[in-house]
Structure formats: structure tokens, C-alpha cells
Design an enzyme around this catalytic site. Structure first.
Site, mmCIF file in Angstrom:
data_model
loop_
_atom_site.group_PDB
_atom_site.id
_atom_site.type_symbol
_atom_site.label_atom_id
_atom_site.label_comp_id
_atom_site.label_asym_id
_atom_site.label_seq_id
_atom_site.Cartn_x
_atom_site.Cartn_y
_atom_site.Cartn_z
ATOM 1 N N GLY A 134 -1.476 4.346 -4.458
ATOM 2 C CA GLY A 134 -1.500 3.341 -5.402
ATOM 3 C C GLY A 134 -0.212 3.292 -6.319
ATOM 4 C CD1 TRP A 137 -3.304 8.058 4.600
ATOM 5 C CD2 TRP A 137 -3.560 5.919 5.189
ATOM 6 N NE1 TRP A 137 -3.595 7.765 5.729
ATOM 7 C CE2 TRP A 137 -3.984 6.794 6.297
ATOM 8 C CE3 TRP A 137 -3.562 4.582 5.318
ATOM 9 C CZ2 TRP A 137 -4.094 6.220 7.474
ATOM 10 C CZ3 TRP A 137 -3.795 3.995 6.748
ATOM 11 C CH2 TRP A 137 -4.122 4.818 7.611
ATOM 12 C CB SER A 185 -0.878 -0.166 1.472
ATOM 13 O OG SER A 185 -1.630 1.183 1.375
ATOM 14 C CB CYS A 186 1.901 3.886 -1.415
ATOM 15 S SG CYS A 186 0.989 3.938 -2.974
ATOM 16 N N GLY A 187 0.166 5.853 -0.716
ATOM 17 C CA GLY A 187 -0.864 7.080 -0.800
ATOM 18 C C GLY A 187 -2.002 6.919 -1.728
#
Length: 411
Positions: free
Chosen positions: A364, A389, A360-362
Site C-alpha cells: 500500500g 498484495w 495496488s502494490c506490495g
């Protein structure tokens, strides 16, 4: 056995599968060649991912062993069968020629500028500029592409080739939209796709992942991107004839989502649902705890001590997740770390690389860099939480619990 010594453990695993197809035992595979059933289909795992291999009628088990498994999907049954009547060496040669790859060797995960340069004259090769920048950078990606790109490269608009019905940024498009876009870019199912960006390795990983999500395994990342290409002294061009295809790709996506007619597609997308996760799957994993969730954001954002760049998004992380900022898997020069270095990075962060992982990240994008790094370690089944996120942090505390650096649940 000479054949065993000749190839890797991965090939032995492949050979064992071929042997079962031939109703042979591994120990007797060299003794009496068996006819493989016409176009027997065996799903094998090899290097860059799972692919369906077709073995032509008349190919013996011994001959099948001599063909590099990653190349069988590149050569037609007719091409291999014509050589199979002679010698194993000719089978390899037929596969090499049909693949169109230097020496018949299919790369894994990333390619060097030198490799790409040697491939530019290959008709099957499609080079894709996948550059994208954060909104606060205020850069015009398409204009930069027009000004300077690798010869023959087309431009993939990350924001525009997306789900136009979603309120989240650049979410995965539908199969139909992806088909229409990449067809407009001149990409087909037999294309050898190399993607790059202007930062080295950044948004390129997202487009690499998108191709894989839609069933295209013949896709690689240019290690170090355009900077390394230019460092090697290789040419860049501007304003080529394929510029129009990039505009047509964006228009095609809009037509799909508005229900308009589009030209016949040349690329058939097949969604691989195991490579993309939703918020529901993340939520279920909180209870099941089957997958390790690894977050690619910076540590301060992960801890909740730095504000999120988008308004209305809570700080913190999914409970129980680990943090490996995407920059940690890249060298200072913007290339992907070596497998040995990557194993150490994941191990130091408390991530067991052999166990199931989701990234995951901010929004994608950089989560795909972690997926790329894990792919280099042989993990070809790592899903990415597409909403990441931006989605999770915008949901209610009931639907999406959040932890901060002190382990408190944030509302």
C-alpha cells in the site's frame, strides 16, 4: 463574454454551478448581479479535488466568478464579503491574502523546491518528512530525519502512525488515531501541508494519500523530495525544537489504541471511504469489473516469476489487473512525470485513464504513487487497496484467486 475568456473551462463549470445557485442562466450572468443566499454551499470539483465552497451574503454572481474557486475555502465569508461591496478585483485580492499563497495560486498535486522555499515563512505551512524505507534497507528513518531535514519539518512515522490492531504492515489508522497523531505534529484543518521524502517520490505518496483519505485536501508533494531541495541549494537543518512532536505523535497513536486519554485534538479527520479499498471490494470487482486494477509492483513480481519479499505470500497478481511499475511514472531524477508523459504511460499499459481505477502494490505504499500520478491527470477519486498484495497473496485461493504470467490460477 470577458469573464469566460479570462478563466479556464474548469472555472466555467464552477461558474455554472454558482449561476444555478443564483437562479441565473449562464448567458445572463454578467447582466444583473444576483444576491447569493447566505453562505450557500456548493460542492465543486476543481483541480486538486472536491471541496465545499461558501459564498457570503451579498456577493453577486459576477463577483463570485472573479474569485478563484480553489481559494474560496481559504478565505472566510467575512473577509470576502467585506471586499464584495466594492469590486471583483478586491474580492480576488481578499481571497489571495486570506489564502496565504504566493499570488493566491493554489498548486496542484506537486510543488517545486522554489515554491516551498517561498512559503517557509507562512504560518499556515506545515512541512512533513514522510520518509520510509523497505525493511531490508536497514536504515533508521528517524535518525536520518534528525540529522538532516527541511527547516521546520516534522517527522511522520509511516510504520507507527498506522492501525496497531492489524497484522499487516502500516495499514491505515483509525480517524481518532490519525487526528491524535497529526495534532501532535502541530497540523490543523486549515494547515497547508507539504510532504516530502529522502528518495524523491516514494513513501511520501502514502502520507499524501493518508491526508486525503482523512479529508485534508490542502496537501501537496515536494516534487523530487529532499534531493531536489538540496540540488536547488536550499538549507537543511538538524535537531530542531519540533523533534519532540514526532515522538509525541507516535505516543498519541498508542494511547488511542490502548484506550488512554489524549490531549484535545486540533485536527478533525473525516474519512473518505471512496479512497480506500478492502479485499472484499477487490473480490467484488472481479465480478463487477467496474474498476481497472493497476498494480505498482515490478513486472517480475506481477507475473509471478520473482519471489515475494515476504514469506508465505503467493506470487502473481489479481486476475484481470494491469501492471505499471511505480518507477514508470517517475523521471530518472525522481520527479513525477509531466501530465502528457503520464497519459502516455497509462495508455501504453492498456489503462483507460478516463474510466474508474483502483491501485495496488506490495503493502500500500507505491500504489499511492500511481494514485498521485493519476491525481496529476485530474483524477481525484482513485482508491488504493490498502492491504495490497501482502494481504491478497496471503489469502486462500478460494478467497483471493491469483493469476501468473501464463494466466494459470495459483493455489
Amino acid at each position: 463574454m470577458k469573464l469566460m475568456a479570462m478563466y479556464s473551462a474548469q472555472l466555467r463549470n464552477y461558474a455554472a454551478r454558482v449561476a444555478s445557485c443564483c437562479m441565473h442562466k449562464w448567458g445572463s450572468i454578467e447582466q444583473s448581479p444576483a444576491t447569493v443566499a447566505a453562505q450557500a454551499i456548493t460542492k465543486v470539483k476543481y483541480g486538486s479535488g472536491s471541496m465545499v465552497q461558501r459564498l457570503p451574503l451579498g456577493m453577486s454572481a459576477g463577483m463570485a466568478l472573479m474569485v478563484k474557486p480553489a481559494l474560496l475555502h481559504c478565505a472566510s465569508a467575512t473577509e470576502i464579503a467585506s471586499a464584495a461591496t466594492s469590486s471583483p478585483g478586491q474580492v480576488v485580492q481578499a481571497a489571495d491574502l486570506a489564502s496565504g499563497l504566493p499570488g493566491g495560486v493554489e498548486p496542484q498535486t506537486v510543488v517545486s523546491p522554489e515554491w516551498l522555499k517561498s512559503m517557509l515563512s507562512n504560518d499556515k505551512l506545515k512541512v512533513v518528512d514522510a520518509s520510509w524505507y523497505m525493511p531490508n534497507e536497514k536504515r533508521d528513518t528517524f535518525q536520518e530525519y534528525k540529522d538532516k531535514h527541511i527547516p521546520g519539518a516534522v517527522f511522520f512515522d509511516v510504520d507507527a502512525i498506522s492501525d496497531l490492531t492489524s497484522h499487516l504492515p502500516h495499514m491505515l489508522p483509525s480517524e481518532a488515531a490519525f487526528e491524535a497523531a497529526v495534532s501532535a505534529l502541530g497540523i490543523q484543518n486549515d494547515s497547508l501541508v507539504v510532504v516530502y521524502d529522502t528518495k524523491g517520490i516514494f513513501s511520501v505518496a502514502r502520507v499524501w494519500w493518508m491526508f486525503r483519505v482523512f479529508g485534508h485536501e490542502k496537501v501537496w508533494v515536494l516534487n523530487g523530495g529532499l534531493p531536489k531541495w538540496q540540488d536547488a541549494g536550499f538549507p537543511v537543518v538538524s535537531h530542531e525544537s519540533q523533534l519532540e512532536s514526532s515522538v509525541e505523535a507516535v505516543a498519541a497513536v498508542k494511547k488511542v489504541y490502548s484506550g488512554q486519554q489524549i490531549p484535545e485534538v486540533k485536527f478533525k479527520a473525516t474519512l473518505q471511504p471512496h479512497l480506500v479499498w478492502s479485499a472484499d471490494q477487490v473480490r467484488n470487482n472481479l465480478q463487477e469489473k467496474k474498476y481497472q486494477l493497476v498494480d505498482a509492483r515490478g513486472k517480475a513480481r506481477f507475473d509471478g516469476t520473482a519471489p515475494e519479499p515476504r514469506k508465505g505470500i503467493r506470487g502473481g497478481h489479481v486476475p484481470g489487473s494491469n501492471c505499471i511499475p511505480f518507477t514508470e511514472v517517475l523521471s530518472k531524477s525522481g520527479t513525477l512525470l509531466t501530465p502528457e508523459e503520464l497519459r502516455e504511460k497509462f495508455s501504453d499499459a492498456g489503462v483507460v485513464a478516463e474510466d474508474p481505477i483502483v491501485t495496488s502494490c506490495g503493502t500500500g505504499v507505491t500504489a499511492c504513487i500511481l494514485a498521485l500520478a493519476l491525481h496529476r491527470l485530474g483524477k481525484d477519486d482513485v482508491p488504493v487497496y490498502d492491504g495490497s498484495w501482502t494481504e491478497w497473496g496471503s489469502l486462500s485461493a478460494t478467497d483471493a484467486p491469483v493469476e501468473t504470467n501464463v494466466g494459470a490460477t495459483s493455489a
